[in-house]
Design an enzyme around this catalytic site. Structure first.
Site, PDB file in Angstrom:
ATOM      1  N   ARG A 137      33.780  15.499  15.480  1.00 27.13           N
ATOM      2  CA  ARG A 137      35.103  15.244  15.496  1.00 27.13           C
ATOM      3  C   ARG A 137      35.414  14.216  14.681  1.00 27.13           C
ATOM      4  O   ARG A 137      36.511  14.001  14.076  1.00 27.13           O
ATOM      5  CB  ARG A 137      35.664  15.349  16.728  1.00 27.13           C
ATOM      6  CG  ARG A 137      35.617  16.344  17.593  1.00 27.13           C
ATOM      7  CD  ARG A 137      36.577  16.191  19.056  1.00 27.13           C
ATOM      8  NE  ARG A 137      35.802  15.274  19.733  1.00 27.13           N
ATOM      9  CZ  ARG A 137      36.436  14.504  20.697  1.00 27.13           C
ATOM     10  NH1 ARG A 137      37.642  14.108  20.641  1.00 27.13           N
ATOM     11  NH2 ARG A 137      35.693  13.839  21.682  1.00 27.13           N
TER      12      ARG A 137
ATOM     13  N   PHE B 146      30.256  23.293  26.729  1.00 30.17           N
ATOM     14  CA  PHE B 146      30.807  24.536  27.371  1.00 30.17           C
ATOM     15  C   PHE B 146      30.997  25.766  26.404  1.00 30.17           C
ATOM     16  O   PHE B 146      30.960  26.902  27.060  1.00 30.17           O
ATOM     17  CB  PHE B 146      32.273  24.078  27.578  1.00 30.17           C
ATOM     18  CG  PHE B 146      32.394  22.541  28.523  1.00 30.17           C
ATOM     19  CD1 PHE B 146      31.837  22.452  29.601  1.00 30.17           C
ATOM     20  CD2 PHE B 146      33.384  21.701  28.168  1.00 30.17           C
ATOM     21  CE1 PHE B 146      31.613  21.370  30.112  1.00 30.17           C
ATOM     22  CE2 PHE B 146      33.565  20.722  28.641  1.00 30.17           C
ATOM     23  CZ  PHE B 146      32.522  20.479  29.590  1.00 30.17           C
TER      24      PHE B 146
ATOM     25  N   GLU C 229      36.740  28.353  30.166  1.00 30.99           N
ATOM     26  CA  GLU C 229      36.168  28.586  28.809  1.00 30.99           C
ATOM     27  C   GLU C 229      35.806  30.194  28.890  1.00 30.99           C
ATOM     28  O   GLU C 229      36.054  30.654  27.820  1.00 30.99           O
ATOM     29  CB  GLU C 229      35.212  27.669  28.541  1.00 30.99           C
ATOM     30  CG  GLU C 229      35.449  26.169  28.436  1.00 30.99           C
ATOM     31  CD  GLU C 229      35.705  25.419  29.624  1.00 30.99           C
ATOM     32  OE1 GLU C 229      35.393  26.037  30.888  1.00 30.99           O
ATOM     33  OE2 GLU C 229      36.193  24.313  29.612  1.00 30.99           O
TER      34      GLU C 229
END
Lengths: 275, 321
Positions: free
Chosen positions: B165, B81, B56
């Protein structure tokens, strides 16, 4: 390389080295060691290989350089001033309040700086991103990247090493300034990075290793890197930290040291006396 | 049945539409393309999609480089992250360098569900709010998601978006307009104002307002989709109008929406504020319904906070008399 061109580059490097010692000496403190180990490579790139445009620093289709070891900014500032990106008088404002020349490279402060750096490891990823953008836009120019040996302790360097090879960024030519010292001591004692050649090879890069103060060797390496078709290039430069300043050369405390201005001027005089 | 749409599908479709119009739009993922649902984008724009693997920090740094090269990079990963692992890269290479990186953190807070405490960011808004000039926002439904992503793309500068999501009920109409930094009034009210952010908590706040009506309490509901810059004008308007506020966030109480509202009130028009949010705790596994109760975030808790607010105000008024 013609003999005359070599002489010109060597003379230019001496001039850049003196300007850098002078600007840090004028301030009284700075990252003299790592600034002086990259004088030759920056001189070679900016005076021979790179298409830069001092009159139009934001031009998209020109070669770019990311100095990931951002603390070597003063050397790059000497070159950019010499090339006319900004007035040479600025060099005496280094690190003073309100300056456009901060200790670490800042693309929003200084004309000609292509990426803001200073948090080690990050210039690696940024150079990859610029190389990717060039490829998307069909810009046939190189991205040059200079990382430090101590900086190679950073995990981000190796994340980037993996990614640049994966994306076959042959438009990325990187250099490790392997001067063998980091802040707390010798690299092999603080956090050993050897075998550096084997590491970059294993990551899938085209690896060369040359004397980082020898223009002929470095020039040939850069020419070979430019011709590489698939792989990003890593040119490991064996260098001397503090090179050319008698008060700093090879000294373990030269990463960031106090510099008396008279001593700095004396160092410049001694450089003039060399052939 | 209320109309529900999968948020990640809306996000991906919005990116595709933007990318068709603007060739500068590119996408980076860190081996979570399946989770982000952006595979369709890759099918259409393979050369503009970069999977950077499980790395990341490098992904966000490369995004900054792409921005330096003139691109508009959207960079997705789980919010834990995005915020924690790539913070310095986003801070320095993205924000400090004044570049144009659109960082997207998915599964914010309890939306991480079965991924549990390691993946459950209750602190991302807090650390992101501390980056100068960064725009921090969290859409609450598919329509606001689409419109705010469009605004983020056209905004020159870095943004951080929290993205839920999963399928979420549509609460806005296609005609609704959105601006980064301007909250939306979902319901007017006179007794108290519920200020919420994000898909989970805006829905809970709306439920709570219905429950409060049954108790004779008229609650306004504001969707504060942008946490930074916070909509000071709207907060102060409703502080004056209703005299008390409850903030509702899927995040630590520390340095999130409630803190932003409190800072606004204390310097301008102090009224009583109660904050629904995680109380200095780490995350843990569970379904959303369980976690809503576990962390005292549900509509029932919002109702209790609203009633406490009204009772305390009554006591304070008595003292003043």
């Amino acid at each position: 390389m013609e003999k005359q061109e070599l002489k010109q580059l060597e003379a230019k490097a001496k001039e850049i080295r003196k300007m850098t010692i002078d600007s840090i000496g004028y301030l009284g403190v700075g990252h003299i060691g790592g600034a002086l180990s990259v004088v030759e490579i920056l001189t070679l790139l900016y005076y021979k290989h790179m298409d830069t445009s001092p009159e139009e620093p934001k031009r998209k289709d020109r070669d770019k350089l990311v100095l990931s070891k951002g603390h070597a900014g003063p050397t790059l500032y000497s070159i950019l001033a010499d090339k006319g990106f900004f007035p040479k008088e600025w060099l005496h404002t280094l690190n003073k309040g309100g300056t456009r020349l901060p200790s670490h490279c800042d693309m929003n402060c200084t004309p000609g700086i292509d990426m803001t750096t200073g948090s080690l490891g990050q210039g690696m990823s940024a150079a990859i991103g610029i190389a990717m953008a060039n490829r998307l836009d069909g810009v046939d120019k190189k991205v040059y990247l200079i990382i430090g040996d101590g900086e190679s302790n950073e995990g981000q360097i190796w994340e980037g090493a993996m990614a640049a090879a994966h994306y076959k960024l042959n438009n990325l030519i990187a250099f490790t300034d392997y001067n063998k010292m980091q802040i707390d001591g010798y690299v092999h004692e603080i956090m050993n990075i050897d075998d550096l050649n084997a590491k970059w090879n294993a990551f899938g890069w085209f690896v060369q290793r040359v004397n980082g103060h020898d223009f002929l060797d470095m020039d040939m390496a850069v020419e070979r890197a430019k011709r590489e078709l698939y792989r990003p290039s890593m040119i490991i430069l064996d260098t001397i930290k503090g090179k050319g300043a008698f008060f700093a050369e090879r000294r373990l405390d030269n990463h960031n040291m106090n510099v008396n201005y008279d001593t700095a001027k004396e160092a410049c005089r001694l450089l003039d006396q060399e052939n | 049945m209320m109309n529900q749409l999968e948020m990640r599908a809306v996000y991906t479709q919005t990116l595709i539409e933007l990318a068709k119009k603007d060739e500068r739009i590119v996408l980076l993922e860190a081996d979570l393309m399946k989770a982000s649902g952006t595979g369709i984008f890759k099918n259409i724009f393979p050369e503009r999609t970069f999977n950077m693997g499980v790395a990341e920090a490098n992904m966000v740094g490369v995004a900054a480089g792409l921005s330096a090269g003139g691109k508009i990079p959207f960079s997705d990963t789980f919010a834990c992250f995005a915020a924690r692992r790539a913070y310095d890269q986003f801070f320095i290479s993205g924000n400090y360098a004044r570049l144009n990186v659109k960082l997207v953190g998915t599964d914010p807070g309890i939306a991480s569900e079965y991924n549990g405490g390691t993946h459950m960011p209750f602190e991302d808004i807090g650390i992101m709010r501390n980056i100068p000039k960064l725009v921090v926002f969290e859409p609450s439904d598919p329509v606001s998601l689409k419109k705010l992503v469009e605004k983020s793309a056209s905004y020159q500068g870095c943004t951080y978006m929290r993205l839920h999501r999963k399928p979420i009920t549509v609460i806005y109409s296609e005609e609704d307009e959105f601006e980064l930094g301007k909250g939306k009034i979902l319901k007017d009210g006179t007794d108290i104002t519920l200020i919420a952010s994000g898909a989970i908590m805006v829905a809970e706040a709306l439920k709570a307002s219905e429950l409060l009506i049954e108790e004779g309490i008229s609650a306004a509901v504001i969707d504060m989709h942008t946490i930074k810059p916070i909509d000071t004008e709207l907060i102060l308007h409703y502080a004056r109008k209703t005299g008390g506020l409850v903030t509702c966030e899927n995040h630590q109480q520390i340095n999130g929406l409630g803190s932003a509202v409190a800072e606004t009130l204390i310097e301008n028009y102090p009224v009583l504020l109660n904050r629904i949010g995680v109380r200095d705790e780490f995350g843990e596994v569970g379904k959303t319904d369980y976690l809503l109760e576990r962390y005292q975030l549900s509509a029932g808790h919002i109702v209790s906070a609203a009633k406490t607010n009204l009772e305390q105000r009554k006591k304070l008024e008595l003292i003043q008399i």
